[in-house]
Design an enzyme around this catalytic site. Structure first.
Site, PDB file in Angstrom:
ATOM      1  N   LYS A  16       0.829  -1.209   0.000  1.00  0.00           N
ATOM      2  CA  LYS A  16       0.000   0.000   0.000  1.00  0.00           C
ATOM      3  C   LYS A  16       0.862   1.256   0.000  1.00  0.00           C
ATOM      4  CE  LYS A  16      -2.488   2.704   3.461  1.00  0.00           C
ATOM      5  NZ  LYS A  16      -1.379   3.450   4.047  1.00  0.00           N
ATOM      6  N   ASN A  17       1.823   1.313   0.920  1.00  0.00           N
ATOM      7  CA  ASN A  17       2.565   2.570   1.078  1.00  0.00           C
ATOM      8  C   ASN A  17       3.492   2.857  -0.103  1.00  0.00           C
ATOM      9  OD1 ASN A  17       1.228   3.136   3.398  1.00  0.00           O
ATOM     10  ND2 ASN A  17       2.879   2.519   4.785  1.00  0.00           N
ATOM     11  N   ARG A  55      -3.700   9.826   3.823  1.00  0.00           N
ATOM     12  CA  ARG A  55      -2.485  10.535   4.201  1.00  0.00           C
ATOM     13  C   ARG A  55      -1.577  10.829   3.000  1.00  0.00           C
ATOM     14  NH1 ARG A  55      -0.836  13.772   7.882  1.00  0.00           N
ATOM     15  NH2 ARG A  55       1.399  13.790   8.032  1.00  0.00           N
ATOM     16  N   CYS A 109      -5.067   7.942   8.965  1.00  0.00           N
ATOM     17  CA  CYS A 109      -5.319   7.428  10.307  1.00  0.00           C
ATOM     18  C   CYS A 109      -5.051   8.491  11.355  1.00  0.00           C
ATOM     19  CB  CYS A 109      -4.412   6.229  10.577  1.00  0.00           C
ATOM     20  SG  CYS A 109      -4.817   4.807   9.586  1.00  0.00           S
ATOM     21  N   ARG A 123       0.377  14.784  13.105  1.00  0.00           N
ATOM     22  CA  ARG A 123       1.127  14.274  11.950  1.00  0.00           C
ATOM     23  C   ARG A 123       1.630  15.469  11.138  1.00  0.00           C
ATOM     24  NH1 ARG A 123      -1.567   8.823   9.514  1.00  0.00           N
ATOM     25  NH2 ARG A 123       0.553   8.608   8.746  1.00  0.00           N
ATOM     26  N   PRO A 124       2.677  16.146  11.662  1.00  0.00           N
ATOM     27  CA  PRO A 124       3.158  17.361  10.995  1.00  0.00           C
ATOM     28  C   PRO A 124       3.778  17.059   9.633  1.00  0.00           C
ATOM     29  CG  PRO A 124       4.661  16.708  12.752  1.00  0.00           C
ATOM     30  CD  PRO A 124       3.488  15.775  12.821  1.00  0.00           C
ATOM     31  N   ILE A 125       3.850  18.086   8.766  1.00  0.00           N
ATOM     32  CA  ILE A 125       4.528  17.902   7.475  1.00  0.00           C
ATOM     33  C   ILE A 125       5.595  18.986   7.287  1.00  0.00           C
ATOM     34  CG2 ILE A 125       2.686  16.643   6.277  1.00  0.00           C
ATOM     35  CD1 ILE A 125       1.952  19.332   4.956  1.00  0.00           C
ATOM     36  N   ASP A 126       6.118  19.468   8.406  1.00  0.00           N
ATOM     37  CA  ASP A 126       7.123  20.540   8.339  1.00  0.00           C
ATOM     38  C   ASP A 126       8.366  20.125   7.545  1.00  0.00           C
ATOM     39  OD1 ASP A 126       7.241  18.869  10.789  1.00  0.00           O
ATOM     40  OD2 ASP A 126       9.186  19.840  11.032  1.00  0.00           O
ATOM     41  N   GLN A 127       8.746  18.850   7.610  1.00  0.00           N
ATOM     42  CA  GLN A 127       9.960  18.425   6.894  1.00  0.00           C
ATOM     43  C   GLN A 127       9.734  18.367   5.377  1.00  0.00           C
ATOM     44  OE1 GLN A 127      13.016  18.082   8.587  1.00  0.00           O
ATOM     45  NE2 GLN A 127      11.605  19.053  10.023  1.00  0.00           N
ATOM     46  N   ASP A 137       3.693   0.193  12.236  1.00  0.00           N
ATOM     47  CA  ASP A 137       2.471  -0.316  11.611  1.00  0.00           C
ATOM     48  C   ASP A 137       2.194  -1.781  11.958  1.00  0.00           C
ATOM     49  OD1 ASP A 137       2.110   2.172  10.558  1.00  0.00           O
ATOM     50  OD2 ASP A 137       2.470   1.627   8.472  1.00  0.00           O
ATOM     51  N   ILE A 148       7.106   6.223  17.332  1.00  0.00           N
ATOM     52  CA  ILE A 148       6.841   7.080  16.163  1.00  0.00           C
ATOM     53  C   ILE A 148       5.629   7.984  16.381  1.00  0.00           C
ATOM     54  CG2 ILE A 148       6.403   7.122  13.654  1.00  0.00           C
ATOM     55  CD1 ILE A 148       9.025   5.728  14.197  1.00  0.00           C
ATOM     56  N   ARG A 172      -8.961   0.462   3.459  1.00  0.00           N
ATOM     57  CA  ARG A 172      -7.998   1.407   2.885  1.00  0.00           C
ATOM     58  C   ARG A 172      -6.680   0.715   2.567  1.00  0.00           C
ATOM     59  NH1 ARG A 172      -6.539   5.297   6.771  1.00  0.00           N
ATOM     60  NH2 ARG A 172      -4.888   5.445   5.257  1.00  0.00           N
TER      61      ARG A 172
HETATM   62  C1  UD1 Z   1       4.325   6.572   6.772  1.00  0.00           C
HETATM   63  C2  UD1 Z   1       3.316   5.484   6.548  1.00  0.00           C
HETATM   64  C3  UD1 Z   1       2.679   5.081   7.863  1.00  0.00           C
HETATM   65  C4  UD1 Z   1       3.735   4.718   8.898  1.00  0.00           C
HETATM   66  C5  UD1 Z   1       4.784   5.808   8.997  1.00  0.00           C
HETATM   67  C6  UD1 Z   1       5.954   5.408   9.879  1.00  0.00           C
HETATM   68  C7  UD1 Z   1       2.569   6.046   4.327  1.00  0.00           C
HETATM   69  C8  UD1 Z   1       1.460   6.539   3.462  1.00  0.00           C
HETATM   70  N1  UD1 Z   1       2.305   5.993   5.633  1.00  0.00           N
HETATM   71  O1  UD1 Z   1       3.603   7.701   7.284  1.00  0.00           O
HETATM   72  O2  UD1 Z   1       1.836   3.960   7.611  1.00  0.00           O
HETATM   73  O3  UD1 Z   1       3.125   4.561  10.161  1.00  0.00           O
HETATM   74  O4  UD1 Z   1       5.313   6.130   7.700  1.00  0.00           O
HETATM   75  O5  UD1 Z   1       6.556   4.265   9.400  1.00  0.00           O
HETATM   76  O6  UD1 Z   1       3.619   5.648   3.855  1.00  0.00           O
HETATM   77  N2  UD1 Z   1       7.320  13.917  11.188  1.00  0.00           N
HETATM   78  C9  UD1 Z   1       7.613  15.235  11.485  1.00  0.00           C
HETATM   79  N3  UD1 Z   1       7.594  16.131  10.454  1.00  0.00           N
HETATM   80  C10 UD1 Z   1       7.312  15.778   9.160  1.00  0.00           C
HETATM   81  C11 UD1 Z   1       7.039  14.436   8.888  1.00  0.00           C
HETATM   82  C12 UD1 Z   1       7.034  13.509   9.923  1.00  0.00           C
HETATM   83  O7  UD1 Z   1       7.860  15.586  12.617  1.00  0.00           O
HETATM   84  O8  UD1 Z   1       7.340  16.651   8.288  1.00  0.00           O
HETATM   85  C13 UD1 Z   1       7.338  12.904  12.287  1.00  0.00           C
HETATM   86  C14 UD1 Z   1       5.962  12.276  12.513  1.00  0.00           C
HETATM   87  O9  UD1 Z   1       5.197  13.040  13.418  1.00  0.00           O
HETATM   88  C15 UD1 Z   1       6.358  10.910  13.059  1.00  0.00           C
HETATM   89  C16 UD1 Z   1       7.671  10.593  12.350  1.00  0.00           C
HETATM   90  O10 UD1 Z   1       8.160  11.830  11.861  1.00  0.00           O
HETATM   91  O11 UD1 Z   1       6.615  11.004  14.438  1.00  0.00           O
HETATM   92  C17 UD1 Z   1       7.557   9.620  11.201  1.00  0.00           C
HETATM   93  O12 UD1 Z   1       6.577  10.071  10.290  1.00  0.00           O
HETATM   94  P1  UD1 Z   1       6.614   9.696   8.739  1.00  0.00           P
HETATM   95  O13 UD1 Z   1       7.673   8.669   8.513  1.00  0.00           O
HETATM   96  O14 UD1 Z   1       6.664  10.949   7.963  1.00  0.00           O
HETATM   97  O15 UD1 Z   1       5.205   9.036   8.529  1.00  0.00           O
HETATM   98  P2  UD1 Z   1       4.281   9.135   7.277  1.00  0.00           P
HETATM   99  O16 UD1 Z   1       5.111   9.272   6.039  1.00  0.00           O
HETATM  100  O17 UD1 Z   1       3.183  10.120   7.488  1.00  0.00           O
END
Ligand code: UD1
Length: 408
Positions: A11-12, A82, A106, A111-115, A295, A317, A387
């Site tokens: 899926k991912n 997501r 989920c 679930r920030p996207i700052d990075q 997961d 995580i 999903r």
């Molecule tokens: C992906 C997977 C999800 C899995 C997760 C961790 C997909 C669609 N989803 O989610 O199933 O649980 O990886 O293996 O592939 N973070 C920040 N800033 C950011 C991005 C992330 O602080 O900009 C933090 C998150 O809060 C979290 C950690 O980094 O604590 C890991 O998140 P991330 O690997 O980005 O997860 P996703 O890509 O959303």
């Protein structure tokens, strides 16, 4: 549970590779595509942007992205999952602009996207977040060095997508190493990109003028689906052989299974897992790959709820990934969860009860719990499970579980 089960495509990986086809100026064919609702939404969104998608067989699609007519993804659709954030990197790269609703998915806490944003800005994009949407624009994207403050699967893939067609070389340091990060890089390289180092924590992307398409790519098997069935074999003290998987991707889980008294036999692309005694206690800490996958945390939680002794799970995580423990307690488990830690006092058995899937992996865990419990379990909120798992009840039924979908 006894027998054989075939694992679907990941899926991912699929939900990243489908938007990644936007980088291709032409047609490509994807194989081993999982037939799940997140994939269907991804395809529908791409069609709204002008792509032509055709299902060639149950697990194969042809995607033609020769003509892209819009850079605005429909917000009602992007909020459903997501991975819609991959549309930003892909559209920015292909068209120089993107407008995408903030991603859903989920509910696992913040679930920030700052990075992701930091990466796009470093490449030269203007990024704005307002009124529930993200807009990004760039006249040109220029390769640079980006150090991720946290290991993020999504940010690593998104920056990779945004930099494939950029001028010069981009370096991502502290990159995520998950199998689906490697799979996206392999897909892009098959189409003509120049990405090196995926699977290590430094990825180098040298921009190319265009991706040529006219190629076929097969999506990697789903490591999490495979792990779900491995843990179902242990929880049920059964004997299951999993086909179409990559054993190496599951090394961490295999080690845990051996530690708690289970057995694993590795083939080239298969794993046989069996258990003939009550699993023993252990401690688990989730971490980025190759650590224990978050997961699979709820699924191993079910095993530990009936293991011999007291186990502790530390979620490394997500902030809020123990909602399923309240449901397991309704079934007779003895779990105390606080913040990112949960203590599992193993009980002799679980008893059926009505329970609710709070998210995708929690749903899969509760199916395993229902299968091993005494009596009947009713599970609600199946939309979460659909999903990410293809034909889950049919796969479990074939392994001997008494499970049926009562209502869509
Ligand atoms: C992906 C997977 C999800 C899995 C997760 C961790 C997909 C669609 N989803 O989610 O199933 O649980 O990886 O293996 O592939 N973070 C920040 N800033 C950011 C991005 C992330 O602080 O900009 C933090 C998150 O809060 C979290 C950690 O980094 O604590 C890991 O998140 P991330 O690997 O980005 O997860 P996703 O890509 O959303």
């Amino acid at each position: 549970m006894y027998g054989d089960v075939n694992i679907s495509g990941a899926k991912n990986a699929a939900v990243a590779i489908i938007p990644a086809t936007l980088l291709v100026d032409g047609k490509c064919v994807l194989e081993n595509v999982p037939n799940i609702s997140d994939v269907k939404i991804s395809c529908n969104i791409l069609e709204k942007l002008g792509a032509k998608i055709e299902w060639l067989s149950e697990h194969s699609i042809s995607v033609d992205t020769s003509h892209i007519s819009s850079t605005t993804a429909p917000f009602d659709m992007t909020s459903k999952f997501r991975a819609s954030y991959y549309l930003i990197g892909s559209l920015l790269s292909r068209c120089g602009e993107a407008e995408v609703g903030l991603p859903g998915g989920c509910n696992l806490g913040a679930r920030p996207i700052d990075q992701h944003i930091k990466g796009f800005e470093a490449l030269g994009a203007d990024v704005n977040v307002s009124q529930g949407k993200i807009s990004a624009k760039a006249d040109r994207l220029v390769g640079t060095s980006i150090y991720m403050d946290t290991v993020s699967v999504g940010a690593t893939i998104n920056v990779m997508l945004a930099s494939v067609l950029a001028e010069g070389t981009t370096t991502i340091d502290n990159a995520a190493k998950e199998p689906h990060v490697v799979d996206v890089a392999n897909f892009l390289n098959t189409m003509g990109a120049d990405i090196r180092g995926a699977g290590t924590d430094v990825i180098k992307i040298t921009g190319v003028e265009k991706l040529k398409g006219d190629a076929t790519y097969s999506i990697v098997p789903d490591q999490i689906e495979a792990g779900t069935f491995m843990l179902a074999a242990i929880a049920s003290k059964g004997d299951i052989t999993i086909h179409n998987c990559i054993p190496k991707h599951l090394d961490c889980l295999t080690a845990k299974i051996l530690e708690i008294g289970g057995h694993v036999e590795e083939g080239d692309d298969s794993l046989r897992i069996w258990c003939d005694s009550r699993p023993t206690k252990t401690n688990v800490k989730t971490a980025p790959y190759p650590g224990f996958p978050t997961d699979l945390q709820p699924q191993i939680g079910v095993v530990l709820s009936v293991a011999d002794g007291t186990s502790i799970i530390n979620e490394g995580i997500w902030e809020s990934r123990f909602q399923y423990t309240a449901e397991l307690n309704k079934m007779g488990a003895n779990i105390t969860a606080q913040g990112k830690t949960a203590v599992f006092e193993g009980v002799d058995f679980l008893s059926g009860a009505p329970v609710y899937a709070s998210d995708l992996r929690a749903g899969a865990a509760l199916i395993i719990a229902g299968i091993i419990a005494n009596g009947k379990t009713e599970l609600y909120n199946l939309g979460h499970i659909d999903r990410g798992y293809e034909n889950i009840e049919e796969k479990f039924r074939k392994l001997g579980a008494n499970i049926k979908r009562v209502k869509e």
